[in-house]
Design a protein around this motif. Structure first.
Motif, mmCIF file in Angstrom:
data_model
loop_
_atom_site.group_PDB
_atom_site.id
_atom_site.type_symbol
_atom_site.label_atom_id
_atom_site.label_comp_id
_atom_site.label_asym_id
_atom_site.label_seq_id
_atom_site.Cartn_x
_atom_site.Cartn_y
_atom_site.Cartn_z
ATOM 1 N N PRO A 185 -40.092 -58.602 -36.544
ATOM 2 C CA PRO A 185 -41.594 -58.557 -37.019
ATOM 3 C C PRO A 185 -42.198 -59.359 -36.175
ATOM 4 C CG PRO A 185 -39.706 -59.754 -38.106
ATOM 5 C CD PRO A 185 -38.705 -59.428 -36.832
ATOM 6 N N GLN A 186 -41.405 -60.184 -34.941
ATOM 7 C CA GLN A 186 -42.490 -60.473 -34.347
ATOM 8 C C GLN A 186 -42.833 -59.668 -33.381
ATOM 9 O OE1 GLN A 186 -39.063 -61.067 -34.142
ATOM 10 N NE2 GLN A 186 -38.886 -60.249 -31.699
ATOM 11 N N LEU A 187 -42.761 -58.728 -33.006
ATOM 12 C CA LEU A 187 -43.327 -57.706 -32.646
ATOM 13 C C LEU A 187 -44.047 -56.357 -33.040
ATOM 14 C CD1 LEU A 187 -40.167 -56.528 -29.462
ATOM 15 C CD2 LEU A 187 -42.031 -58.170 -29.504
ATOM 16 N N GLN A 188 -43.742 -56.501 -34.671
ATOM 17 C CA GLN A 188 -44.172 -55.170 -34.784
ATOM 18 C C GLN A 188 -46.409 -55.934 -35.273
ATOM 19 O OE1 GLN A 188 -42.666 -55.122 -39.151
ATOM 20 N NE2 GLN A 188 -40.607 -54.821 -37.720
ATOM 21 N N VAL A 189 -45.391 -57.831 -34.706
ATOM 22 C CA VAL A 189 -47.359 -57.687 -35.068
ATOM 23 C C VAL A 189 -48.080 -57.463 -34.224
ATOM 24 C CG1 VAL A 189 -47.348 -59.446 -36.962
ATOM 25 C CG2 VAL A 189 -46.539 -60.126 -34.287
ATOM 26 N N ASN A 190 -47.543 -57.452 -33.312
ATOM 27 C CA ASN A 190 -48.265 -57.017 -31.945
ATOM 28 C C ASN A 190 -48.956 -55.662 -31.583
ATOM 29 O OD1 ASN A 190 -48.338 -59.454 -30.909
ATOM 30 N ND2 ASN A 190 -46.631 -59.623 -28.667
ATOM 31 N N VAL A 191 -48.451 -55.181 -32.486
ATOM 32 C CA VAL A 191 -48.664 -53.637 -32.803
ATOM 33 C C VAL A 191 -49.847 -53.581 -33.327
ATOM 34 C CG1 VAL A 191 -48.631 -51.165 -33.438
ATOM 35 C CG2 VAL A 191 -46.594 -52.523 -32.920
ATOM 36 N N THR A 192 -51.220 -53.620 -32.222
ATOM 37 C CA THR A 192 -52.874 -53.400 -33.292
ATOM 38 C C THR A 192 -53.237 -52.309 -33.618
ATOM 39 O OG1 THR A 192 -53.560 -52.304 -31.083
ATOM 40 C CG2 THR A 192 -53.653 -54.592 -31.116
ATOM 41 N N ARG A 193 -52.101 -50.917 -33.372
ATOM 42 C CA ARG A 193 -52.772 -49.922 -33.864
ATOM 43 C C ARG A 193 -51.550 -48.885 -33.688
ATOM 44 N NH1 ARG A 193 -55.826 -48.312 -39.293
ATOM 45 N NH2 ARG A 193 -56.442 -49.916 -38.497
ATOM 46 N N LEU A 240 -42.640 -46.691 -41.799
ATOM 47 C CA LEU A 240 -43.825 -46.807 -42.732
ATOM 48 C C LEU A 240 -43.368 -48.212 -42.878
ATOM 49 C CD1 LEU A 240 -46.777 -45.707 -44.380
ATOM 50 C CD2 LEU A 240 -44.463 -44.132 -45.518
ATOM 51 N N ALA A 241 -42.114 -48.656 -44.057
ATOM 52 C CA ALA A 241 -41.730 -49.661 -44.024
ATOM 53 C C ALA A 241 -42.511 -51.001 -44.093
ATOM 54 C CB ALA A 241 -40.102 -49.959 -44.800
ATOM 55 N N MET A 242 -42.585 -50.970 -42.350
ATOM 56 C CA MET A 242 -42.668 -52.344 -41.362
ATOM 57 C C MET A 242 -44.926 -52.939 -41.955
ATOM 58 S SD MET A 242 -41.763 -50.687 -37.648
ATOM 59 C CE MET A 242 -39.902 -50.370 -37.447
ATOM 60 N N GLY A 243 -44.941 -51.866 -41.923
ATOM 61 C CA GLY A 243 -46.601 -52.504 -43.049
ATOM 62 C C GLY A 243 -48.210 -52.454 -41.686
ATOM 63 N N LEU A 244 -47.573 -51.477 -40.465
ATOM 64 C CA LEU A 244 -47.956 -52.092 -39.561
ATOM 65 C C LEU A 244 -49.315 -50.767 -39.614
ATOM 66 C CD1 LEU A 244 -45.752 -50.430 -36.681
ATOM 67 C CD2 LEU A 244 -45.708 -52.757 -37.260
ATOM 68 N N PRO A 245 -50.324 -51.233 -39.549
ATOM 69 C CA PRO A 245 -52.003 -50.310 -38.883
ATOM 70 C C PRO A 245 -51.789 -49.720 -38.651
ATOM 71 C CG PRO A 245 -51.823 -52.210 -37.426
ATOM 72 C CD PRO A 245 -50.648 -52.539 -38.187
ATOM 73 N N SER A 353 -42.809 -46.150 -49.215
ATOM 74 C CA SER A 353 -44.855 -46.223 -49.290
ATOM 75 C C SER A 353 -45.101 -47.356 -48.600
ATOM 76 C CB SER A 353 -44.638 -46.550 -50.850
ATOM 77 O OG SER A 353 -44.138 -47.531 -51.071
ATOM 78 N N GLY A 354 -46.388 -47.362 -48.844
ATOM 79 C CA GLY A 354 -47.348 -47.581 -48.260
ATOM 80 C C GLY A 354 -49.151 -47.410 -47.668
ATOM 81 N N SER A 355 -49.855 -48.079 -46.716
ATOM 82 C CA SER A 355 -51.177 -47.190 -46.620
ATOM 83 C C SER A 355 -51.350 -47.222 -45.498
ATOM 84 C CB SER A 355 -51.991 -49.132 -46.713
ATOM 85 O OG SER A 355 -52.995 -48.340 -46.653
ATOM 86 N N ALA A 356 -52.245 -46.266 -45.244
ATOM 87 C CA ALA A 356 -53.033 -45.840 -43.383
ATOM 88 C C ALA A 356 -54.120 -45.365 -44.080
ATOM 89 C CB ALA A 356 -51.721 -44.330 -43.540
#
Length: 383
Positions: A185-193, A240-245, A353-356
């Motif tokens: 998760p500490q790396l996932q938050v650094n994915v801006t898009r 998708l489950a990570m909730g990335l932008p 599932s998620g959002s995009a």
């Protein structure tokens, strides 16, 4: 006993006749210019689209994950190479790294193709673009991901994200992304898009021909799968489950853009990497002209690169999405789909599932802008 056997024979005969009639009806429908078969366009709830927002920082740090295979076969699309070419010439885009992935061809082919193109680009660039070898096959089960040996690509992507945030442009299956970011998760938050070339509305078929102009089956030409999704459904579900932008560039957006021989001719005249890409795109153009009956091809992956460079040229909406069983054309083959979800429908065998941000349309100015970017000789000065 004879009566039972007679009834069984009658039942089997009746079932056979019904199956035959079903096949005949299907073939007849395929022969007719029925819009749902020819385009995959079905009635669906309208989506309120708007120009995508620009990125907040410049230069944009970008990582490309690619299954580039231009020139490896007449039916192998060259779109990844167009996307890499476009991103590499942008002054406000910093290409931090490129990872290779199986997909359009086996990994050896996609890795070699990517390195050949980057070697040409680097002859006119001030900064080298590192290329990292990635996954050669899909993730079989989510539970088995921890036992997969770390690969050069996933390790390099982790290191890049540890240094600074970046946008990821995924032009193939999402295997490398899943391997790099699962349980981090500490790396996932650094994915801006995360920009991915996949997704569709339920009932849509990826079909380039309207009417009976193609030279293959009953005038249809090919019916394409949502290739990047179906090549590794498990990886897509994990990501998708990570909730990335997440931004999705689907097939239907590419149908508004057609690159033809005149564009490739101008790229030839430009020389260098542009001419190399044009040369390797010629067999694909011939395939579309002769087998599909269209005087050009849809540059699917190129639109993902265009989104990074000029987001306002994409028309998008934030929507709920899900990976679930495909209950329509490809469902009987066991394929799943990454679908836009509506509030009132029942989900079938949900995987994730998620959002995009879903971008199914583009500006009327995008075609002209793309051709200028790909063919303008002054673009060499931006490399």
């Amino acid at each position: 006993m004879d009566t039972v056997l007679r009834l069984l024979r009658i039942g089997f005969r009746t079932a056979g006749i019904l199956a035959l009639l079903g096949i005949v009806a299907l073939v007849i429908s395929l022969m007719l210019p029925i819009k749902i078969w020819r385009t995959g366009e079905v009635l669906s709830e309208p989506i309120q689209l708007h120009p995508a927002e620009p990125f907040s920082t410049s230069p944009i740090r970008v990582w490309i994950d690619t299954d580039a295979a231009c020139g490896l076969g007449q039916r192998t699309d060259p779109d990844d190479c167009f996307a890499i070419l476009l991103l590499a010439q942008q002054g406000h885009v910093q290409l931090v790294g490129i990872s290779t992935i199986f997909g359009n061809a086996p990994l050896d082919g996609t890795d070699r193709t990517t390195r050949d193109l980057i070697a040409l680009l680097e002859t006119s660039r001030r900064r080298a673009i590192p290329v990292y070898r990635g996954a050669s096959e899909p993730i079989k089960q989510e539970e088995a991901i921890e036992s997969i040996r770390p690969r050069e690509a996933s390790e390099a992507l982790r290191k890049a994200l540890e240094e600074e945030p970046l946008a990821i442009v995924a032009l193939g299956p999402l295997t490398n992304i899943a391997l790099a970011l699962k349980d981090r998760p500490q790396l996932q938050v650094n994915v801006t898009r995360l920009v991915a070339v996949m997704g569709r509305r339920k009932g849509h078929v990826f079909h380039p021909v309207e009417g009976g102009t193609a030279h293959s089956f009953l005038g249809h030409g090919p019916i394409f799968r949502d290739f990047n999704l179906t090549e590794d459904e498990q990886a897509a579900a994990i990501v998708l489950a990570m909730g990335l932008p997440l931004t999705l560039l689907p097939y239907e957006a590419a149908r508004d853009i057609l690159l033809d021989a005149s564009c490739l001719d101008k790229m030839d005249a430009r020389g260098g990497a542009a001419a190399w890409v044009a040369h390797h795109a010629r067999p694909w153009l011939t395939y579309w002209e002769e087998d599909i009956g269209v005087d050009g091809f849809y540059p699917f992956d190129l639109l993902a690169a265009a989104y990074i460079v000029e987001p306002s040229l994409s028309r998008c909406a934030q929507v709920p999405v899900a990976i679930e069983d495909d209950t329509w054309l490809f469902g009987w083959l066991g394929y799943r789909g990454l679908f836009i979800e509506s509030e009132h429908e029942t989900r079938s065998q949900l995987l994730a599932s998620g959002s995009a941000l879903y971008c199914p349309k583009v500006s009327t100015h995008l075609y002209t802008w793309l051709v200028e970017q790909l063919t303008d000789v002054r673009g060499r000065d931006r490399l």
